[in-house]
Enzyme design. Sequence first.
Site, PDB file in Angstrom:
ATOM      1  N   TYR A 219       0.918  -1.470  -0.109  1.00  0.00           N
ATOM      2  CA  TYR A 219       0.084   0.043  -0.130  1.00  0.00           C
ATOM      3  C   TYR A 219       0.896   1.285  -0.094  1.00  0.00           C
ATOM      4  CZ  TYR A 219       0.858   1.091   5.064  1.00  0.00           C
ATOM      5  OH  TYR A 219       1.574   1.489   6.260  1.00  0.00           O
TER       6      TYR A 219
ATOM      7  N   LYS B 170       6.379  -1.859   2.106  1.00  0.00           N
ATOM      8  CA  LYS B 170       5.138  -1.382   2.676  1.00  0.00           C
ATOM      9  C   LYS B 170       4.172  -2.407   2.596  1.00  0.00           C
ATOM     10  CE  LYS B 170       2.992   3.346   3.012  1.00  0.00           C
ATOM     11  NZ  LYS B 170       3.244   3.635   4.407  1.00  0.00           N
TER      12      LYS B 170
ATOM     13  N   GLU C 234      12.743   2.955  13.559  1.00  0.00           N
ATOM     14  CA  GLU C 234      11.907   4.054  13.266  1.00  0.00           C
ATOM     15  C   GLU C 234      10.627   4.042  14.495  1.00  0.00           C
ATOM     16  OE1 GLU C 234       9.856   3.053   9.740  1.00  0.00           O
ATOM     17  OE2 GLU C 234       9.719   0.982   9.950  1.00  0.00           O
TER      18      GLU C 234
ATOM     19  N   LEU D 157      11.132   1.456   6.912  1.00  0.00           N
ATOM     20  CA  LEU D 157      10.543   2.062   5.643  1.00  0.00           C
ATOM     21  C   LEU D 157      11.361   3.117   5.216  1.00  0.00           C
ATOM     22  CD1 LEU D 157       7.960   1.081   4.118  1.00  0.00           C
ATOM     23  CD2 LEU D 157       7.096   3.283   4.870  1.00  0.00           C
TER      24      LEU D 157
HETATM   25  N1  PDD Z   1       2.828   5.334   7.232  1.00  0.00           N
HETATM   26  N2  PDD Z   1       7.421   3.961   8.738  1.00  0.00           N
HETATM   27  C1  PDD Z   1       6.515   3.386   8.821  1.00  0.00           C
HETATM   28  C2  PDD Z   1       6.455   2.026   9.572  1.00  0.00           C
HETATM   29  C3  PDD Z   1       5.266   3.734   8.390  1.00  0.00           C
HETATM   30  O1  PDD Z   1       4.137   3.237   8.302  1.00  0.00           O
HETATM   31  C4  PDD Z   1       5.238   5.319   7.618  1.00  0.00           C
HETATM   32  C5  PDD Z   1       4.311   5.717   6.966  1.00  0.00           C
HETATM   33  C6  PDD Z   1       6.578   5.901   7.533  1.00  0.00           C
HETATM   34  C7  PDD Z   1       6.561   7.297   6.966  1.00  0.00           C
HETATM   35  O2  PDD Z   1       6.645   7.162   5.336  1.00  0.00           O
HETATM   36  P1  PDD Z   1       6.312   8.256   4.473  1.00  0.00           P
HETATM   37  O3  PDD Z   1       7.125   9.329   4.799  1.00  0.00           O
HETATM   38  O4  PDD Z   1       6.306   7.640   3.155  1.00  0.00           O
HETATM   39  O5  PDD Z   1       4.662   8.556   4.685  1.00  0.00           O
HETATM   40  C8  PDD Z   1       7.597   5.333   8.135  1.00  0.00           C
HETATM   41  C9  PDD Z   1       1.685   5.746   6.648  1.00  0.00           C
HETATM   42  C10 PDD Z   1       1.254   7.045   6.478  1.00  0.00           C
HETATM   43  C11 PDD Z   1       0.610   4.849   7.148  1.00  0.00           C
HETATM   44  O6  PDD Z   1       0.656   3.580   7.217  1.00  0.00           O
HETATM   45  O7  PDD Z   1      -0.663   5.358   7.258  1.00  0.00           O
END
Ligand code: PDD
Length: 285
Positions: A32, A149, A182, A206
Site C-alpha cells: 500500500y 510497505k 523508526e 521503511l
Molecule cells: N505510514 N515508517 C512506517 C512504519 C510507516 O508506516 C510510515 C508511513 C513511515 C513514513 O513514510 P512516509 O514518509 O512515506 O509517509 C515510516 C503511513 C502514512 C501509514 O501507514 O498510514
Amino acid sequence: MSIAFLDGVFLPLEEARISPLDRGFLFGDGIYEVVPSYGGKMVGFTPHIARMQSGLAAVGIDLQWSEQQWADVCTRLVEDNGAGNLGIYLHVSRGADNKRFHGFPDNVAPTVFAFTFEIAPEPVADKALAKPYSVITTQDLRWDRCHIKSTALLGNVLHFQQGYEQGHGETLLFNSSNELTEASACNAFIVKQGVVSTPPLDNQLLPGITRHILLDVLRRDGGIKVEERTITMDEVRDADEVWITSSSKEVAPVTQVDGQPVGNGQVGDVWLAAQALYSAGKFDY
Ligand code: PDD
C-alpha cells in the site's frame, strides 16, 4: 459521499466490496501507499509510486501499471472528493483465489483499491502552532522486511497501540542492539548540537518519502548538517530534539520520550528551520 476506486471502477466507498477470500483480507498479502494532497497538489507522487512498484516486485505481485495509470486514478479521486486536504490510500493485494492456500495462486488478478480520507491542513513552520508529540519506546518486534510497505501491519498496529493506550501519539522502536529503527508509522530523527541524524536505510525501516524529501531539502539548503547513521537509544535520550516524519505529519516535533523531556522540553529551533524548508520544497517532489 466519498468516491473510491476498486478494480477499474469509481464508486461510492460504501458500495465497494471485495471477496472474503481476497489474500489481502486473509493473509495481509498486499502493498500500500498513502500520498498526501493539498488543494489538488500531491506531495511526492513519483517517489510514492516508485516505492509501491518496488514493493510489488519484492513480493512478486504482478501488476503492470504505469505511473500514468496511477496518476489518472489519483487525479480523479482527488477531484471527486473535493480536492481539499486528502490522504490518497492506494492498495494492491495479490487478489482473490477460490480457496485459502499459502502459495501464490495462478491466474488470479491483483485487487486494486484506492480511496481518499481527510487529513489535517498542511503543517506550518510555527512553534506556537506545532503539535508536539510525546512517545514511549519499546523493542521493535516486527519482521525483518520493514523496508517493504506491506499491508500486513499487525506488528505496527500493536506497537502503536502500546503508546496510544497510555496517552501517547507514537511509539519509538529499537532493535536488539538498542539502536533506533523508526516509529510504528513514522520515521525518526534526532538533533544534537545542530546536526540532524536519522538511521540509514536497511531492512529495519521503511524508506519514508517524507524522510527522503526532508534529507534532500536540508542537503540542498546546506545550512544544516545531515547524517544517515546508526543511532543508539542513549543518543535519543540525550538529544536536543527528536522528530518523527510521515506523509501527513511532515516533520513533527517530539518533546517527551518515556515521560522525560527532550532537551529543554520545548519545540526546537532546528525543527522550525527544517519544517520551513520542507514546506517550501515539498511540492517539487
Ligand atoms: N505510514 N515508517 C512506517 C512504519 C510507516 O508506516 C510510515 C508511513 C513511515 C513514513 O513514510 P512516509 O514518509 O512515506 O509517509 C515510516 C503511513 C502514512 C501509514 O501507514 O498510514
